[in-house]
Enzyme design. Structure first.
Site, short mmCIF file in Angstrom:
data_model
loop_
_atom_site.label_atom_id
_atom_site.label_comp_id
_atom_site.label_asym_id
_atom_site.label_seq_id
_atom_site.Cartn_x
_atom_site.Cartn_y
_atom_site.Cartn_z
N LEU A 222 33.44 32.18 22.26
CA LEU A 222 33.63 30.81 22.77
C LEU A 222 34.36 30.83 24.11
O LEU A 222 35.06 31.81 24.44
CB LEU A 222 34.43 29.97 21.78
CG LEU A 222 33.81 29.74 20.40
CD1 LEU A 222 34.84 29.12 19.46
CD2 LEU A 222 32.56 28.87 20.49
N ASP B 123 35.89 35.92 20.66
CA ASP B 123 35.63 34.86 19.68
C ASP B 123 34.29 34.16 19.88
O ASP B 123 33.96 33.22 19.16
CB ASP B 123 36.77 33.82 19.69
CG ASP B 123 36.92 33.12 21.04
OD1 ASP B 123 36.17 33.47 21.99
OD2 ASP B 123 37.79 32.24 21.15
N GLY C 239 41.87 44.30 42.88
CA GLY C 239 42.25 42.99 42.38
C GLY C 239 41.15 42.35 41.57
O GLY C 239 40.20 43.01 41.11
N ASP C 240 41.27 41.03 41.40
CA ASP C 240 40.31 40.31 40.56
C ASP C 240 38.89 40.37 41.13
O ASP C 240 37.92 40.38 40.39
CB ASP C 240 40.75 38.86 40.41
CG ASP C 240 42.05 38.73 39.61
OD1 ASP C 240 42.21 39.50 38.65
OD2 ASP C 240 42.89 37.89 39.95
N GLY C 241 38.77 40.44 42.47
CA GLY C 241 37.45 40.52 43.07
C GLY C 241 36.74 41.82 42.76
O GLY C 241 35.54 41.83 42.42
N THR C 242 37.46 42.94 42.86
CA THR C 242 36.87 44.23 42.51
C THR C 242 36.48 44.26 41.05
O THR C 242 35.39 44.73 40.68
CB THR C 242 37.87 45.36 42.81
OG1 THR C 242 38.20 45.37 44.19
CG2 THR C 242 37.30 46.72 42.43
N GLU D 274 35.98 34.63 43.29
CA GLU D 274 34.83 34.28 44.15
C GLU D 274 34.79 32.78 44.37
O GLU D 274 34.60 32.01 43.42
CB GLU D 274 33.52 34.74 43.50
CG GLU D 274 32.29 34.42 44.34
CD GLU D 274 31.00 34.85 43.70
OE1 GLU D 274 29.95 34.81 44.38
OE2 GLU D 274 31.02 35.22 42.50
N THR E 270 46.80 41.08 44.01
CA THR E 270 47.94 40.16 44.07
C THR E 270 48.14 39.45 42.74
O THR E 270 49.26 39.38 42.22
CB THR E 270 47.71 39.10 45.17
OG1 THR E 270 47.52 39.77 46.42
CG2 THR E 270 48.89 38.17 45.27
N THR F 135 35.87 51.52 48.43
CA THR F 135 35.05 50.44 48.98
C THR F 135 35.65 49.93 50.28
O THR F 135 36.88 49.93 50.45
CB THR F 135 34.94 49.27 47.99
OG1 THR F 135 36.22 48.64 47.84
CG2 THR F 135 34.47 49.76 46.62
#
Length: 311
Positions: A215, A213, A65-68, A269, A92, A39
């Site tokens: 929740l 769970d 990372g968390d965005g991908t 985001e 990161t 990407t």
């Protein structure tokens, strides 16, 4: 293995990562057919995931990372795909991967392809989905304003440094929280609404959260009286866990309303909202996690060596 196919959505910054190349090569030698798509700009991860689904790949790997991870996850959920998700944490923070026990080394992470996929919950805020956590308030502003250059140099410590340099800007916000048999209103410094347990490069906000769970775990850090109390609250919360200073609840849904916009970070985001409706979608996604993952209620126990002298 007829189903030993996977499609790796790889963040462009990792295109020249030798460890990733070697890990993919090793899995191919073990019999896996792994396609790779790199990407480069916003929207690429979603487009690549859609291409993987159209081509019939049974597993999509989020390499970044968390965005991908968020982009791949959201595409699988909104498309109601049957394909499973695997993680190759290369960012990161990697907050979800760390709390789930996914190995940091690419080869070890890809080894989880051989683990059966487990069905987990997904969170939603308004029109946005999240796998890990929504955070709001001061901490989310820090995450949003931490530069890529600083994260590259300091890793997760970049968030702490940015937070310290912005300490003069710390101020509380007023919010009202309403959920099933739950109501809280007042001034707060930060909130976390977690499917997972940590955010912001390792800050554990929802230490008891589980992804299976049905929740969401809510954590509200109330605002103290003055600046010194604010420093004490943030310091104690970091050292001793948020349970010592926070209001917590476990809910299937919660609405947060505020008179002024709240900075919100949704799995990387950045958003800004006054009215936020959170809900959980039980068993919405299949993910390859370690059998002993702390985020699973029925996790397998870790193997341990016998104590000396025991049979």
């Amino acid at each position: 293995m007829n189903d030993a196919k996977a499609f790796l959505v790889l963040h462009g910054k990792q295109a020249c990562n030798d460890e990733v190349r070697e890990a993919v090569k090793a899995q191919r030698e073990l019999g896996w057919d792994i396609a790779v798509r790199v990407t480069w700009e916003p929207g690429d991860a979603r487009r690549a995931t859609l291409d993987a689904l159209d081509a019939g790949y049974p597993t999509v790997i989020a390499g970044g990372g968390d965005g991908t991870l968020r982009d791949v996850c959201e595409t699988l959920v909104t498309e109601r795909a049957q394909a499973s998700l695997a993680l190759m944490p290369l960012g990161t923070a990697n907050d979800f991967a760390r709390s789930a026990g996914v190995p940091a080394l690419p080869f070890d992470a890809l080894a989880l392809l051989d683990e059966p996929a487990v069905t987990i919950d997904i969170g939603q805020m308004n029109d946005h989905f999240f796998l890990n956590m929504a955070t709001g308030g001061f901490g989310s502003k820090v995450t949003a304003t931490t530069s890529e250059e600083l994260k590259k140099m300091l890793g997760g410590g970049a968030y702490l440094l940015t937070g310290l340099t912005h300490f003069a800007d710390v101020h509380s916000m007023y919010g009202e929280f309403d959920g099933p048999d739950f109501h809280w209103a007042g001034e707060f410094l930060a909130i976390g609404i977690g499917n997972g347990r940590q955010a912001g490069g390792g800050q554990v906000l929802c230490p008891q959260a589980s992804v299976d769970d049905g929740l969401l775990d809510l954590c509200i850090v109330p605002a103290p009286e003055g600046p010194l109390d604010t420093l004490s609250t943030l310091f104690n919360g970091s050292l001793h866990g948020v349970d010592s200073v926070a209001v917590t609840a476990r809910l299937a849904s919660v609405r947060v309303q505020a008179p002024e916009p709240v900075y919100v970070n949704l799995d990387g985001e950045p958003l800004c909202c006054r009215d936020m409706q959170f809900s959980v979608h039980p068993k919405a996604l299949r993910v390859h996690l370690p059998g002993h993952s702390p985020l699973l209620r029925d996790a397998l126990p870790l193997a341990t060596e016998p104590m000396p002298g025991n049979a």
